[in-house]
Design a protein around this motif. Sequence first.
Motif, PDB file in Angstrom:
ATOM      1  N   TYR A 129       0.785  -1.237  -0.201  1.00  0.00           N
ATOM      2  CA  TYR A 129      -0.180  -0.185  -0.130  1.00  0.00           C
ATOM      3  C   TYR A 129       0.858   1.079  -0.020  1.00  0.00           C
ATOM      4  N   SER A 130       1.745   1.410   0.993  1.00  0.00           N
ATOM      5  CA  SER A 130       2.717   2.398   1.189  1.00  0.00           C
ATOM      6  C   SER A 130       3.366   2.528  -0.023  1.00  0.00           C
ATOM      7  N   SER A 131       3.986   1.493  -0.735  1.00  0.00           N
ATOM      8  CA  SER A 131       4.998   1.681  -1.682  1.00  0.00           C
ATOM      9  C   SER A 131       4.316   2.206  -3.119  1.00  0.00           C
ATOM     10  N   TYR A 132       2.938   1.459  -3.107  1.00  0.00           N
ATOM     11  CA  TYR A 132       2.158   2.154  -4.269  1.00  0.00           C
ATOM     12  C   TYR A 132       2.129   3.799  -4.367  1.00  0.00           C
ATOM     13  N   LEU A 133       1.738   4.237  -3.151  1.00  0.00           N
ATOM     14  CA  LEU A 133       1.696   5.757  -3.113  1.00  0.00           C
ATOM     15  C   LEU A 133       3.009   6.425  -3.251  1.00  0.00           C
ATOM     16  N   SER A 134       3.863   5.877  -2.838  1.00  0.00           N
ATOM     17  CA  SER A 134       5.195   6.712  -2.821  1.00  0.00           C
ATOM     18  C   SER A 134       5.832   6.513  -4.237  1.00  0.00           C
ATOM     19  N   TYR A 135       5.676   5.388  -4.857  1.00  0.00           N
ATOM     20  CA  TYR A 135       5.929   5.227  -6.450  1.00  0.00           C
ATOM     21  C   TYR A 135       5.095   6.329  -7.241  1.00  0.00           C
ATOM     22  N   ARG A 136       3.742   6.549  -6.958  1.00  0.00           N
ATOM     23  CA  ARG A 136       3.192   7.288  -7.522  1.00  0.00           C
ATOM     24  C   ARG A 136       3.369   8.648  -7.425  1.00  0.00           C
ATOM     25  N   ARG A 137       3.846   9.107  -6.288  1.00  0.00           N
ATOM     26  CA  ARG A 137       4.298  10.454  -6.157  1.00  0.00           C
ATOM     27  C   ARG A 137       5.893  10.863  -6.522  1.00  0.00           C
ATOM     28  N   ARG A 138       6.541   9.811  -6.793  1.00  0.00           N
ATOM     29  CA  ARG A 138       8.082   9.907  -7.026  1.00  0.00           C
ATOM     30  C   ARG A 138       8.289  11.117  -8.152  1.00  0.00           C
ATOM     31  N   GLU A 139       9.341  11.663  -8.139  1.00  0.00           N
ATOM     32  CA  GLU A 139       9.497  12.909  -9.120  1.00  0.00           C
ATOM     33  C   GLU A 139      10.797  12.282  -9.795  1.00  0.00           C
ATOM     34  N   GLY A 140      11.512  11.471  -9.522  1.00  0.00           N
ATOM     35  CA  GLY A 140      12.450  10.942 -10.595  1.00  0.00           C
ATOM     36  C   GLY A 140      12.095   9.610 -11.275  1.00  0.00           C
ATOM     37  N   ALA A 153      11.685   5.519 -12.317  1.00  0.00           N
ATOM     38  CA  ALA A 153      11.344   4.231 -11.281  1.00  0.00           C
ATOM     39  C   ALA A 153      12.848   3.763 -10.643  1.00  0.00           C
ATOM     40  N   ARG A 154      13.788   3.926 -11.711  1.00  0.00           N
ATOM     41  CA  ARG A 154      15.227   3.157 -11.199  1.00  0.00           C
ATOM     42  C   ARG A 154      15.486   3.910  -9.856  1.00  0.00           C
ATOM     43  N   GLY A 200      16.596   4.211  -3.918  1.00  0.00           N
ATOM     44  CA  GLY A 200      16.300   4.944  -2.752  1.00  0.00           C
ATOM     45  C   GLY A 200      15.928   4.096  -1.554  1.00  0.00           C
ATOM     46  N   ARG A 201      14.766   3.297  -2.151  1.00  0.00           N
ATOM     47  CA  ARG A 201      14.110   2.291  -1.248  1.00  0.00           C
ATOM     48  C   ARG A 201      15.136   1.213  -0.800  1.00  0.00           C
ATOM     49  N   LEU A 202      15.713   0.726  -1.332  1.00  0.00           N
ATOM     50  CA  LEU A 202      16.747  -0.338  -1.335  1.00  0.00           C
ATOM     51  C   LEU A 202      18.060  -0.001  -0.425  1.00  0.00           C
ATOM     52  N   THR A 203      18.540   1.276  -0.587  1.00  0.00           N
ATOM     53  CA  THR A 203      19.472   1.708   0.097  1.00  0.00           C
ATOM     54  C   THR A 203      18.758   2.126   1.696  1.00  0.00           C
ATOM     55  N   ARG A 204      17.570   2.661   1.820  1.00  0.00           N
ATOM     56  CA  ARG A 204      16.919   2.440   3.225  1.00  0.00           C
ATOM     57  C   ARG A 204      16.936   1.132   3.883  1.00  0.00           C
ATOM     58  N   ALA A 264      11.724  -3.928  -5.329  1.00  0.00           N
ATOM     59  CA  ALA A 264      12.147  -3.685  -6.519  1.00  0.00           C
ATOM     60  C   ALA A 264      11.266  -3.964  -7.764  1.00  0.00           C
ATOM     61  N   LEU A 265      10.159  -4.912  -7.379  1.00  0.00           N
ATOM     62  CA  LEU A 265       9.334  -5.300  -8.422  1.00  0.00           C
ATOM     63  C   LEU A 265       7.980  -4.513  -8.407  1.00  0.00           C
ATOM     64  N   THR A 266       8.235  -3.462  -7.579  1.00  0.00           N
ATOM     65  CA  THR A 266       6.898  -2.627  -7.099  1.00  0.00           C
ATOM     66  C   THR A 266       6.350  -2.069  -8.844  1.00  0.00           C
ATOM     67  N   PRO A 267       7.137  -1.466  -9.516  1.00  0.00           N
ATOM     68  CA  PRO A 267       6.466  -1.205 -11.057  1.00  0.00           C
ATOM     69  C   PRO A 267       5.814  -2.285 -11.710  1.00  0.00           C
ATOM     70  N   CYS A 268       6.244  -3.522 -11.414  1.00  0.00           N
ATOM     71  CA  CYS A 268       5.457  -4.544 -12.082  1.00  0.00           C
ATOM     72  C   CYS A 268       4.040  -4.965 -11.339  1.00  0.00           C
ATOM     73  N   CYS A 269       4.260  -4.675 -10.093  1.00  0.00           N
ATOM     74  CA  CYS A 269       3.011  -4.882  -9.289  1.00  0.00           C
ATOM     75  C   CYS A 269       1.727  -3.907  -9.494  1.00  0.00           C
ATOM     76  N   VAL A 270       2.389  -2.736  -9.809  1.00  0.00           N
ATOM     77  CA  VAL A 270       1.373  -1.568 -10.073  1.00  0.00           C
ATOM     78  C   VAL A 270       0.837  -1.802 -11.575  1.00  0.00           C
ATOM     79  N   ARG A 271       1.578  -2.347 -12.557  1.00  0.00           N
ATOM     80  CA  ARG A 271       1.170  -2.452 -13.697  1.00  0.00           C
ATOM     81  C   ARG A 271       0.078  -3.806 -13.728  1.00  0.00           C
ATOM     82  N   ALA A 272       0.481  -4.722 -12.814  1.00  0.00           N
ATOM     83  CA  ALA A 272      -0.585  -5.726 -12.789  1.00  0.00           C
ATOM     84  C   ALA A 272      -1.853  -5.232 -12.140  1.00  0.00           C
ATOM     85  N   SER A 273      -1.885  -4.525 -11.094  1.00  0.00           N
ATOM     86  CA  SER A 273      -2.958  -4.101 -10.382  1.00  0.00           C
ATOM     87  C   SER A 273      -3.718  -3.027 -11.447  1.00  0.00           C
ATOM     88  N   ARG A 274      -3.290  -2.364 -12.408  1.00  0.00           N
ATOM     89  CA  ARG A 274      -3.872  -1.734 -13.091  1.00  0.00           C
ATOM     90  C   ARG A 274      -4.622  -2.352 -14.127  1.00  0.00           C
TER      91      ARG A 274
END
Length: 403
Positions: free
Chosen positions: A86-97, A99-100, A105-109, A161-171
């Motif tokens: 849930y949180s990753s989807y919202l964060s990914y949608r709000r990203r300014e840069g 997807a990579r 950034g997420r993996l570094t954290r 790291a697979l969040t973009p794929c999850c987002v596409r699958a959901s849509r």
Amino acid sequence: MRTPPRLAKLTATIDGRTPAHRDRAVDGLRALALLAVPTGHWLVGGFTLDSGGGLHNASPLATFGALAPASWILQLLGIFFLVGGYSSYLSYRRREGSARAWITGRLTRLGRPVLGVTAVWALLLPTLHYGFGVPVATLHTASTLVVQPLWFVGVYAVITALTPCCVRASRRLGFWSAAPLLGSVAVVDLLRYGPYAEAMPSWLSLLNLLPGWMFAYQLGVAWADRRLGRREAWLLLTGGAALFAALLLAFHYPASMVGVPGTSRTNSHPPSLLVLALAATQSGAAILLRDRLARLLRRPALWAPAVIINLSAMTILCWHQTAMLAAAVPASYVGEVPGLTTAPDTVGWILARLAWMPLLAGLFVAIAKFAQPLETPWDRTGTTRRALVGVLAAGFAYFALAA
């Protein structure tokens, strides 16, 4: 009971600084899932003491099988992955840069605290052995316990790291985007537990690792994408509960959601279909209770602890086993201390361990004050120090995994 003025001021400050758009229910669910990790490990993480004073892992579940249903409540990783998606989807949608950049950034954290705890333990091992005479057996046990929760971080990182794929699958598929993951785990379970189980290779179960834990994460993405509402939540709750009961009663899955020493089958490493059934049930209940939980967390006294726990997420995951060891290792010098170094095979041990829980929590709070900075960016850490941390972490990992 009246709240102390300083504590009341702190809770009011945290509540006042919370943005109006903050989803308190999701943060509350994450806090519950995080608290369940140390609570569960401290309750089922026992030790035995050998003749040389070395500690070895043991579990009360090996003796008290009737306690297995408690693991259905304490195993909240499904909720953690749900709110993670849930949180990753919202964060990914709000990203300014790109997807990579978002993934990096997420993996570094996620990686900083893991490197921190393993590097610190790489320094602790020789200090404990040569400085305080801690037996090698205890060091191997400690290393195993420290590494044990970190598999979760690795799996979570891959799924993140697979969040973009999850987002596409959901849509594309909406709520049903999680169904192929459930089906994949069901097929693997049929092969490894069905009539042809003896002909199956041992590595087959590893195929469940990614889809098994990704299932709830995908549900979380669909939830944030508004493709999972109350109707679908009821389906998850009732369908998940029915599947859970069928797997237990008709297909004789192990009742415990955590590994039990001496048993040939486990539900969690890697996840079996029973784990997904529980995750579906918990996810459905969490979504249906979202509004009620959000109202409860409008109270500053309840909201402030949830915020503090969320801010310490990686510290909790990485360091809670160290708190238990901080109690058990000194106790091993005394001998058999009920609830710490005695075999977890009596009711007395359970009562003693419950009595030790406040001490373990206090030790963790003390350790967390030291470990918390490891979650923040290492802006002042040069290349040489970062390389040294990497070498130390690799050395500790080798020692732990070779144990």
